[in-house]
Design a protein around this motif. Sequence first.
Motif, short mmCIF file in Angstrom:
data_model
loop_
_atom_site.label_atom_id
_atom_site.label_comp_id
_atom_site.label_asym_id
_atom_site.label_seq_id
_atom_site.Cartn_x
_atom_site.Cartn_y
_atom_site.Cartn_z
N PRO A 375 1.66 20.17 2.47
CA PRO A 375 1.82 19.83 3.89
C PRO A 375 0.52 19.26 4.46
O PRO A 375 -0.55 19.84 4.27
N LEU A 376 0.62 18.13 5.14
CA LEU A 376 -0.54 17.49 5.75
C LEU A 376 -0.31 17.35 7.25
O LEU A 376 0.77 16.98 7.69
N ASN A 377 -1.34 17.67 8.01
CA ASN A 377 -1.33 17.44 9.45
C ASN A 377 -2.09 16.14 9.73
O ASN A 377 -3.09 15.85 9.06
N LEU A 378 -1.64 15.39 10.70
CA LEU A 378 -2.28 14.10 10.95
C LEU A 378 -2.24 13.76 12.43
O LEU A 378 -1.41 14.25 13.18
N GLN A 379 -3.15 12.87 12.81
CA GLN A 379 -3.13 12.30 14.15
C GLN A 379 -3.86 10.97 14.13
O GLN A 379 -4.78 10.75 13.34
N THR A 380 -3.45 10.06 15.01
CA THR A 380 -4.08 8.74 15.12
C THR A 380 -3.56 8.06 16.37
O THR A 380 -2.61 8.52 17.00
N GLN A 381 -4.18 6.97 16.74
CA GLN A 381 -3.69 6.06 17.76
C GLN A 381 -3.45 4.71 17.11
O GLN A 381 -4.21 4.28 16.24
N MET A 382 -2.36 4.04 17.55
CA MET A 382 -2.00 2.76 16.95
C MET A 382 -1.92 1.68 18.01
O MET A 382 -1.57 1.93 19.16
N SER A 383 -2.23 0.45 17.59
CA SER A 383 -2.02 -0.72 18.42
C SER A 383 -1.81 -1.89 17.47
O SER A 383 -2.04 -1.78 16.27
N GLY A 384 -1.34 -3.01 18.01
CA GLY A 384 -1.16 -4.15 17.12
C GLY A 384 -0.18 -5.16 17.66
O GLY A 384 0.21 -5.14 18.84
N GLY A 385 0.20 -6.06 16.77
CA GLY A 385 1.12 -7.14 17.09
C GLY A 385 1.71 -7.71 15.82
O GLY A 385 1.68 -7.07 14.76
N PRO A 386 2.22 -8.94 15.87
CA PRO A 386 2.88 -9.52 14.70
C PRO A 386 1.95 -9.79 13.53
O PRO A 386 2.39 -9.91 12.40
N ASP A 387 0.64 -9.89 13.79
CA ASP A 387 -0.30 -10.23 12.73
C ASP A 387 -1.08 -9.04 12.19
O ASP A 387 -1.75 -9.15 11.16
N GLY A 388 -1.04 -7.90 12.88
CA GLY A 388 -1.85 -6.79 12.39
C GLY A 388 -1.56 -5.48 13.09
O GLY A 388 -1.02 -5.44 14.20
N LEU A 389 -1.94 -4.39 12.42
CA LEU A 389 -1.84 -3.04 12.95
C LEU A 389 -3.24 -2.41 12.90
O LEU A 389 -3.97 -2.61 11.92
N TYR A 390 -3.57 -1.64 13.94
CA TYR A 390 -4.91 -1.07 14.03
C TYR A 390 -4.79 0.43 14.29
O TYR A 390 -4.00 0.86 15.14
N PHE A 391 -5.61 1.20 13.56
CA PHE A 391 -5.55 2.66 13.62
C PHE A 391 -6.93 3.18 14.02
O PHE A 391 -7.94 2.81 13.40
N SER A 392 -6.98 4.04 15.00
CA SER A 392 -8.25 4.64 15.41
C SER A 392 -8.07 6.15 15.50
O SER A 392 -6.97 6.65 15.70
N GLY A 393 -9.19 6.86 15.34
CA GLY A 393 -9.14 8.31 15.42
C GLY A 393 -8.24 8.96 14.39
O GLY A 393 -7.58 9.95 14.69
N VAL A 394 -8.22 8.41 13.18
CA VAL A 394 -7.35 8.95 12.13
C VAL A 394 -7.93 10.28 11.63
O VAL A 394 -9.10 10.35 11.25
N LYS A 395 -7.10 11.30 11.64
CA LYS A 395 -7.48 12.61 11.09
C LYS A 395 -6.35 13.14 10.24
O LYS A 395 -5.20 13.15 10.67
N VAL A 396 -6.70 13.57 9.04
CA VAL A 396 -5.73 14.19 8.13
C VAL A 396 -6.35 15.49 7.63
O VAL A 396 -7.51 15.51 7.22
#
Length: 695
Positions: A375-396
Amino acid sequence: MKAIRIILKVLAGIVATVVVLAVVALGIFHTDYVQQQMLKQATQLLQEQLGTKVNIDHISISLFGEDMTLKGVEVEDLQQRKMFQMRELGVELKLMPLLHQELNINEAHIKGLEARIFKPATDSDSVANYQFVIDAFKKPKAPKTTEKGKPKHSLTVNVEKVTLEQIDVTMNDTLKAHLGHLLYKQAKNGRKTGVIEDLSTAFVQHRKKGPVDTKVRIGMLTLNEQKDHWLADIIDLGYATDNHKPHKRTGKPKRGYFDDGHFDVIGKMRLRVDYIAKDSVAFALTNSQITDRMSGLDIKNLTLQATTNMKRLWLKKVNVKLANTTLAFDNASVVLPSKKQGRTLAFQTSVIKGRTLLKDISRPFAPVLGKFSIPLNLQTQMSGGPDGLYFSGVKVFTDKNELTIAAKGQITGLKNKYQLHVHFDVSNMSTTGRYAEHVINQFAVKKFMMKQLNALGRIGYQGRFDVLWKKEQFAGRLTTIPGNINFQFALDELQKYVYGTTQTTDFQLGKAMDMPDLGNVTCQANFKFDISKPRTAQMRRKLGGKLPIGHIDAQVDEAQYKKITFRHIEAEINSNGAIAEGNVSIRGGRIDVLCDFSFTNTNEMQKTKIKPRLKFHKKSDEYKAEKAERDAQKAAVKAERKAQKAADKAERKAQKAADKAERKAQKEEEKALRKAEKAKRKAQKAAEKAATSEE
């Protein structure tokens, strides 16, 4: 009185005659012959109005029953193609309210309707084949006013019940839609309900890689108007695609089953529509299950709240649940794309939190995760559009923090697999060698050097990794109990090799490799291993063995063996899978110290066979040049030290003289002060003596 009675009799006769004539007229009107003749005339007028062929097989009108039925309706377009066919149309309505501008339809039903629409998608000068019907009945717009200038009352329409059965629509011979049954009812309290059954459509998506046959199906949709909202239930929802090409996984067993050219999605959901207008909608998805039977992606429940003004979409309280995975975030905003208004898709979410077993996504995306049950716990924020996805504050992190990861990253080039680039910067990762082995055991892969991994103790990592087309790259720094390791390596998925470099300073190699005679090592190594299954399988059939197949060469600046320090060592290891053979050489002026070694099991390194030997030779030009360079370096260092020593001595001498002069000056100053003080006291005494004499 007699005249009055005669007049009344005459009036009664007239009324009776009118009633009889009306009854006769109504009777004649209700005869099939009259109604068909009227239908013939109406059809002729309609043909002249439209300028095309119109046919209606039969009409039935009942003024007493207040209903009308049409059967066998056909209309051709201007190219003599059958545009509209209807087996039966029936309407029950109230006649009297028509006098008051009210159209009250008790019930209307349509059975067996077929419509064929042709609308060119590329030719802007061409119009749809039904446009002539719209133009034929179009009236010039004029203000509707009475003689006194007041607006007329528009026609009020009220429908109590509508039934549609077996409706088929074809557009451009590429899009086909079918409706099995539709029922709409309005209760006496004004609330409306509706049921749609067997609704389906089939069309072709034109993509860059070719056409994709697409089918959408709704087994049943029910609509119920509540006091302040609508409830919609969709049962037996289906979405399927077929590009008539081999599945992307064909011949690639490590690849997941997800392929947008081979979808087979089924599901059901419940919607609550709180508000709906021309340019805005507010709704909530209160329950839904969606499964792709082809890929195995199985969403057990999806809930959310949403509002939109057709330009932006705002989401709230989004919750996603899979078999062993839950994801949730409080809000998100989405810019809806529009070529006409110059908008492109863009989105941003609040912090996404969740808990997962990665095996939930193993079948669609990564079969190698099929047994990953940590079992893994996770959190992040996402943003993006048709050309890309961006992840910040990734914690696992695991429940007891046996494994923690903090990172940020992005995925770009989504529209072209050759330009796809996954990049993540790992600011911190921490685990233990024993738990790292537990993680590795989640994968069905061959395991090497697990004993050495456990010897590393607490492992920390900072670095980055990149996933490109047919290539993965990793770089960073490992911190362990025996020492730190800087590394950089890549997996070449085309040639099927893994290669890279490592560098370490004062690494306790003996502790890590379970070889007590080895001490600290400072070195840099290059390596290359074969990961091609066909090539390695062929080699193992010949030789057997469980070792990796590859090559390592290293430059050892310094190493300790049995408390003896060696410098400038060259080492090389070659493994064929069954046995690893290596050699170590320390070059000397006339004698080279050489050592050959071999081993067959990385878990039993203490059983390594070692054969030391010496090699005598004349001094080589290379050695002489190296010695001259070393001597020159030593002389330069010696001269530098001597010059530094002289400079230090001169500085100390100058400082000593300065200190002496300062002390001398200080003594002279103190002497002068004492002398002045003495003169002052002498003058004071003389003054006192003179004063005494005067008295």
